[in-house]
Design a protein around this motif. Structure first.
Motif, PDB file in Angstrom:
ATOM      1  N   LEU A   1     -11.923   3.098 -23.666  1.00 16.04           N
ATOM      2  CA  LEU A   1     -12.405   2.567 -22.516  1.00 16.04           C
ATOM      3  C   LEU A   1     -11.598   3.055 -21.235  1.00 16.04           C
ATOM      4  N   ALA A   2     -10.350   3.117 -21.396  1.00 14.80           N
ATOM      5  CA  ALA A   2      -9.409   3.461 -20.146  1.00 14.80           C
ATOM      6  C   ALA A   2      -9.891   4.775 -19.843  1.00 14.80           C
ATOM      7  N   LEU A   3     -10.136   5.637 -20.744  1.00 15.89           N
ATOM      8  CA  LEU A   3     -10.348   7.055 -20.419  1.00 15.89           C
ATOM      9  C   LEU A   3     -11.883   6.940 -19.351  1.00 15.89           C
ATOM     10  N   MET A   4     -12.619   6.338 -19.806  1.00 20.47           N
ATOM     11  CA  MET A   4     -14.161   6.016 -18.941  1.00 20.47           C
ATOM     12  C   MET A   4     -13.712   5.692 -17.654  1.00 20.47           C
ATOM     13  N   ARG A   5     -12.690   4.983 -17.419  1.00 16.59           N
ATOM     14  CA  ARG A   5     -12.466   4.612 -15.973  1.00 16.59           C
ATOM     15  C   ARG A   5     -11.520   5.542 -15.372  1.00 16.59           C
ATOM     16  N   LEU A   6     -10.924   6.438 -15.866  1.00 15.35           N
ATOM     17  CA  LEU A   6      -9.972   7.198 -15.433  1.00 15.35           C
ATOM     18  C   LEU A   6     -10.376   7.981 -13.953  1.00 15.35           C
ATOM     19  N   ASP A   7      -9.335   8.064 -12.989  1.00  7.68           N
ATOM     20  CA  ASP A   7      -9.679   8.935 -11.994  1.00  7.68           C
ATOM     21  C   ASP A   7      -9.467  10.389 -12.401  1.00  7.68           C
ATOM     22  N   TRP A   8     -10.431  11.184 -12.854  1.00 14.45           N
ATOM     23  CA  TRP A   8     -10.013  12.590 -13.200  1.00 14.45           C
ATOM     24  C   TRP A   8      -9.627  13.664 -12.133  1.00 14.45           C
ATOM     25  N   SER A   9      -9.651  13.257 -11.075  1.00 16.88           N
ATOM     26  CA  SER A   9      -9.076  14.167 -10.010  1.00 16.88           C
ATOM     27  C   SER A   9      -7.540  14.024 -10.007  1.00 16.88           C
ATOM     28  N   ALA A  10      -7.076  12.806 -10.198  1.00 15.11           N
ATOM     29  CA  ALA A  10      -5.528  12.336 -10.326  1.00 15.11           C
ATOM     30  C   ALA A  10      -5.132  13.022 -11.481  1.00 15.11           C
ATOM     31  N   PHE A  11      -5.832  12.879 -12.591  1.00 14.73           N
ATOM     32  CA  PHE A  11      -5.513  13.412 -14.037  1.00 14.73           C
ATOM     33  C   PHE A  11      -5.149  14.973 -13.946  1.00 14.73           C
ATOM     34  N   HIS A  12      -6.142  15.863 -13.197  1.00 18.21           N
ATOM     35  CA  HIS A  12      -5.980  17.032 -13.050  1.00 18.21           C
ATOM     36  C   HIS A  12      -4.771  17.410 -12.053  1.00 18.21           C
ATOM     37  N   ALA A  13      -4.379  16.520 -11.052  1.00 17.36           N
ATOM     38  CA  ALA A  13      -3.348  16.787 -10.370  1.00 17.36           C
ATOM     39  C   ALA A  13      -2.016  16.718 -11.027  1.00 17.36           C
ATOM     40  N   TYR A  14      -1.980  15.789 -12.062  1.00 20.03           N
ATOM     41  CA  TYR A  14      -0.600  15.794 -12.833  1.00 20.03           C
ATOM     42  C   TYR A  14      -0.645  16.880 -13.830  1.00 20.03           C
ATOM     43  N   ALA A  15      -1.800  17.362 -14.059  1.00 21.38           N
ATOM     44  CA  ALA A  15      -2.076  18.447 -15.163  1.00 21.38           C
ATOM     45  C   ALA A  15      -1.478  19.830 -14.501  1.00 21.38           C
ATOM     46  N   LYS A  16      -1.462  19.886 -13.257  1.00 26.24           N
ATOM     47  CA  LYS A  16      -0.928  20.947 -12.671  1.00 26.24           C
ATOM     48  C   LYS A  16       0.404  20.944 -12.446  1.00 26.24           C
ATOM     49  N   ARG A  17       1.083  19.777 -12.632  1.00 23.58           N
ATOM     50  CA  ARG A  17       2.479  19.619 -12.596  1.00 23.58           C
ATOM     51  C   ARG A  17       3.381  19.763 -13.831  1.00 23.58           C
ATOM     52  N   PRO A  18       3.470  20.588 -14.526  1.00 22.99           N
ATOM     53  CA  PRO A  18       4.189  20.500 -15.995  1.00 22.99           C
ATOM     54  C   PRO A  18       5.880  20.505 -15.541  1.00 22.99           C
TER      55      PRO A  18
ATOM     56  N   LEU B   1      -2.534  -3.544 -14.216  1.00 15.06           N
ATOM     57  CA  LEU B   1      -1.491  -3.902 -13.266  1.00 15.06           C
ATOM     58  C   LEU B   1      -1.652  -3.057 -11.865  1.00 15.06           C
ATOM     59  N   GLY B   2      -2.445  -2.283 -11.982  1.00 15.37           N
ATOM     60  CA  GLY B   2      -2.834  -1.362 -10.661  1.00 15.37           C
ATOM     61  C   GLY B   2      -1.756  -0.309 -10.593  1.00 15.37           C
ATOM     62  N   LEU B   3      -1.161   0.078 -11.560  1.00 15.26           N
ATOM     63  CA  LEU B   3      -0.108   1.502 -11.552  1.00 15.26           C
ATOM     64  C   LEU B   3      -0.633   2.617 -11.596  1.00 15.26           C
ATOM     65  N   ASP B   4      -0.053   3.477 -12.294  1.00 15.14           N
ATOM     66  CA  ASP B   4      -0.513   5.056 -12.457  1.00 15.14           C
ATOM     67  C   ASP B   4      -1.144   5.385 -13.590  1.00 15.14           C
ATOM     68  N   ALA B   5      -2.501   4.932 -13.695  1.00 14.35           N
ATOM     69  CA  ALA B   5      -3.029   5.219 -15.038  1.00 14.35           C
ATOM     70  C   ALA B   5      -3.267   6.869 -15.373  1.00 14.35           C
ATOM     71  N   ALA B   6      -3.252   7.753 -14.392  1.00 13.42           N
ATOM     72  CA  ALA B   6      -3.524   9.154 -14.480  1.00 13.42           C
ATOM     73  C   ALA B   6      -2.154   9.530 -15.203  1.00 13.42           C
ATOM     74  N   LEU B   7      -1.055   9.204 -14.676  1.00 20.46           N
ATOM     75  CA  LEU B   7       0.298   9.514 -15.341  1.00 20.46           C
ATOM     76  C   LEU B   7       0.391   8.913 -16.749  1.00 20.46           C
ATOM     77  N   ALA B   8      -0.018   7.847 -16.690  1.00 15.66           N
ATOM     78  CA  ALA B   8       0.028   7.191 -18.155  1.00 15.66           C
ATOM     79  C   ALA B   8      -0.987   7.907 -19.299  1.00 15.66           C
ATOM     80  N   VAL B   9      -2.111   8.369 -18.875  1.00 17.36           N
ATOM     81  CA  VAL B   9      -2.887   8.754 -19.748  1.00 17.36           C
ATOM     82  C   VAL B   9      -2.385  10.231 -20.219  1.00 17.36           C
ATOM     83  N   ILE B  10      -1.755  11.016 -19.046  1.00 16.74           N
ATOM     84  CA  ILE B  10      -1.482  12.513 -19.481  1.00 16.74           C
ATOM     85  C   ILE B  10      -0.205  12.747 -20.173  1.00 16.74           C
TER      86      ILE B  10
END
Length: 317
Positions: free
Chosen positions: A47-64, A122-131
């Motif tokens: 359910l959390a992945l359904m709501r995830l902002d994938w653009s933010a996720f990809h931004a973190y994926a590019k920061r190994p 809590l309104g924090l950084d879900a993209a960082l949490a998921v990656i």
């Protein structure tokens, strides 16, 4: 039903706080729900992945250079630090060995799948949490068994390939379900019904917390002192690890406030249910008791500390 889920979503932290106590108060319900542990574990992630902002996720994926050191910190540095701190405590204060082992194993585990939902609530950084959660969950088969054997002389009763296969299947099902749901949902539906999705996540998290309490009530009657010590240790360990994770995120990784707070949540809320599966019947019940009582801070602290999280997240970078 949809109205009820929406209400739960609007009062998520209150339901997490109170719901986790139901398993202790109603032992037959815990036993009844126990077979559904895996489902209750995966549903909040999906359910959390359904709501995830994938653009933010990809931004973190590019920061190994950020994500990989963060994962190494969670899976390697944290358990080594916790072991170094608990070793003299165990030697000089007579701390129960099963409790020491359980706390070190907790620190060696990946973040719970629910950290994504908690970060969203809590309104924090879900993209960082998921990656970070996904990478840590994928890598943990190669870190947890050697650490368990080296530090604690525990042999994890599962092959690396089998453990990795189970984790890959669980994470793959969650991602596949989320992608399918996004494709099938009408445009804008998920954003419009975000509280409904949050409510369903909270219900699944509470059901998991209830199910893992199976057997705790009998131990509480037989050895109340040990259960109280395990509970207090779980709260202290969770809070100290959160502080450590926040400090590392803020001053070593140079993250902004929301992302640093997310690092704290990732560090303190470890997937003890997954460790129980890895240990299988090698875990003595005294360790299982800690894993169960460790759910209390994970479910209660977001509600207790929500004003603090939000005040800190609003501070300037």
């Amino acid at each position: 039903m949809m109205g009820l889920l929406d209400y739960v979503g609007r009062h998520a932290t209150k339901f997490l706080f109170g719901g986790v106590l139901v398993g202790l108060a109603v032992p037959p319900l815990a036993a009844l729900l126990r077979p559904g542990l895996v489902v209750f574990l995966l549903l909040p992630l999906t359910l959390a992945l359904m709501r995830l902002d994938w653009s933010a996720f990809h931004a973190y994926a590019k920061r190994p250079l950020l994500t990989l050191p963060a994962v190494a910190f969670l899976l390697l540095v944290c358990p080594l630090l916790v072991f170094a701190i608990l070793l003299p405590v165990n030697l000089y204060l007579g701390f129960p060995r099963p409790l020491t082992e359980a706390i070190v194993l907790m620190a060696a585990g990946p973040p719970i799948t629910g950290t994504v939902a908690i970060a969203l609530i809590l309104g924090l950084d879900a993209a960082l949490a998921v990656i970070v959660m996904v990478i840590a969950t994928a890598i943990v088969p190669f870190t947890l068994p050697p650490l368990a054997l080296w530090l604690l002389d525990i042999q994890v009763d599962m092959s690396l390939l089998e453990f990795m296969g189970r984790l890959a299947l669980m994470v793959g099902v969650a991602f596949g379900g989320a992608i399918l749901a996004q494709k099938l949902s009408p445009p804008g539906w998920l954003k419009k019904n975000s509280r409904l999705v949050d409510g369903a996540s909270v219900v699944a998290l509470v059901l998991f917390a209830i199910a893992i309490m199976d057997g705790v009530e009998a131990k509480l009657v037989a050895q109340p002192g040990y259960v109280m010590l395990a509970t207090a240790s779980a709260f202290v360990a969770n809070l100290l690890l959160q502080v450590l994770g926040y400090a590392v995120g803020r001053w070593i990784f140079r993250l902004g406030q929301p992302a640093a707070l997310t690092m704290g949540i990732l560090t303190g809320n470890c997937n003890m249910g997954l460790i129980m599966v890895a240990l299988a019947d090698r875990a003595v019940f005294d360790m299982v008791i800690f894993f169960a009582m460790g759910q209390l801070p994970m479910y209660m602290l977001p509600g207790l500390l929500q004003p603090l999280y939000r005040r800190m997240a609003a501070r300037p970078a």
